[in-house]
Design an enzyme around this catalytic site. Structure first.
Site, PDB file in Angstrom:
ATOM      1  N   ASP A 178       0.840  -1.196   0.000  1.00 17.85           N
ATOM      2  CA  ASP A 178       0.000   0.000   0.000  1.00 17.85           C
ATOM      3  C   ASP A 178       0.879   1.251   0.000  1.00 17.85           C
ATOM      4  OD1 ASP A 178      -2.747  -0.567  -0.134  1.00 17.85           O
ATOM      5  OD2 ASP A 178      -2.801  -1.224   1.944  1.00 17.85           O
ATOM      6  N   VAL A 179       1.859   1.260   0.883  1.00 12.12           N
ATOM      7  CA  VAL A 179       2.739   2.426   0.990  1.00 12.12           C
ATOM      8  C   VAL A 179       3.526   2.617  -0.301  1.00 12.12           C
ATOM      9  CG1 VAL A 179       4.741   3.383   2.197  1.00 12.12           C
ATOM     10  CG2 VAL A 179       2.901   2.298   3.498  1.00 12.12           C
TER      11      VAL A 179
END
Length: 394
Positions: A178-179
């Protein structure tokens, strides 16, 4: 193009000041991307459903009734709550998409089409928009698959690489893809903005967690696609380097790295075993890898004579990369000790947040607004949207 005026503008002076971001994303990848844009001066309007971003309620941990997960990725934004099923709210969403420089969303592919908020519909009302779509598995065969980071960690192969060699697979300690997808999204948006500055044309930026995962597995995916090798779990060991892992000392573990032959020679000298550097079993990177089980006990025997802290000082003085295994608290304290000032307080109520890691000498990131309450700025945003476009100025 700039899209802000005094009704809905912060005091930002960063490199992206004057740009408006319509943020229709939630949870992590999109909000992380838009927070980075906001830190650099963009005016981010966070569009939330009536119940707000899911992460507001992801507790514990909690601060003043709000999940710290939400606080981590939502500073410098203004919140407006819109129910896209409500015609009046949907009209507000359309107006916002028409006025924004950048729109970002992480609905399932095609999920916004029925609301007239997909790329084609938004481009029809705003031809210069930079529209970023984030998904889990892309808009083709994976369009219907839910995009949760844990799924991608498993399905990409990361979990097969994480954990002890003889143990079960593990997820990483954070939602790593996600990051990383958020970071890739920002790169794509900035590239599209540069192209728009040259041509005036907007475009569609697409990122997805699986493609990000395969790219950021770097040497591991390359081992397979270029070398025909399927990597497996090795605990804390490195596929191509030794030593490059925590090693036991007299009172605990210390991460020890010898990334090339010169570093290994310095390591051998520093631990009082210089002969290891000329041993024909260990004198090159490849030989050390092939003979790591023969070399490891020799290193452990030498390291057992002093504490981890003692070796940290000795190896650091020898110019070798090494370090302790800290808790998160220890990591923050280390950054404080090194003068990196990792924590910044935001807002009158003082919400501690983690500093943007980018340093710019002329236009540094700024910390103007704390993570917003749900619909905290709804009236301001609606008032701004009611002004004529001719009034728009950065």
């Amino acid at each position: 193009m700039t899209s802000t005026d005094a009704t809905c503008v912060s005091s930002a002076t960063g490199p992206l000041a004057g740009l408006v971001v319509a943020d229709f994303s939630r949870v992590l990848a999109g909000p992380y991307a838009t927070m980075l844009l906001a830190d650099l001066g963009a005016e981010v309007i966070k569009v939330e459903g009536p119940d707000g971003d899911d992460t507001r309620g992801w507790v514990p941990p909690v601060r003043d009734g709000v999940g710290t997960y939400y606080l981590a990725v939502n500073r410098n934004k203004r919140s407006i709550a819109l129910d896209l099923e409500d015609p009046d709210d949907l009209q507000v969403a359309h107006e916002l998409s028409a006025r924004a420089d950048i729109m970002i969303q992480n609905f399932k592919p095609g999920g916004l089409a029925r609301f007239g908020l997909d790329f084609d519909a938004v481009r029809a009302r705003n031809e210069s928009v930079i529209y970023c779509s984030i998904s889990g598995f892309g808009a083709a065969g994976g369009a219907k698959l839910p995009g949760y980071d844990l799924l991608v960690q498993g399905m990409s192969g990361l979990m097969s690489l994480t954990g002890a060699a003889d143990g079960p697979p593990f997820r990483a300690g954070i939602s790593v893809f996600d990051v990383m997808t958020g970071l890739h999204s920002v790169i794509g948006i900035l590239a599209a903005l540069h192209h728009r500055d040259l041509t005036g044309a907007g475009q569609h930026v697409e990122t997805n967690l699986l493609s990000t995962a395969l790219s950021t597995l770097v040497n591991q995916t390359s081992a397979y696609v270029a070398g025909g090798v399927v990597p497996t779990r090795m605990g804390n060991a490195h596929l191509s380097l030794f030593p490059y892992e925590p090693l036991r000392t007299g009172d605990g573990e210390l991460i020890v790295v010898a990334g090339n032959d010169g570093q290994f020679r310095r390591l051998a000298a520093a631990i009082g075993r210089p002969e290891l550097a000329t041993d024909p079993h260990f004198d090159t990177v490849g030989k050390r890898n092939d003979n790591r089980e023969r070399l490891r006990p020799l290193l452990l025997d030498a390291l057992s004579t002093k504490s981890a802290q003692d070796w940290f000082g000795i190896l650091t003085d020898a110019g070798l990369p090494c370090g302790p295994i800290n808790t998160v608290a220890g990591g923050i304290q280390l950054a404080e000790d090194l003068g990196l000032e990792p924590v910044v307080d935001v807002g009158d109520d003082v919400v501690p947040t983690v500093r943007n890691p980018i340093r710019l000498s002329r236009t540094p990131p700024s910390y103007r607004l704390p993570p917003p309450a749900l619909d905290e700025h709804g009236a301001d945003v609606r008032a701004w949207l009611s002004t004529p476009r001719e009034a728009d100025r950065g």
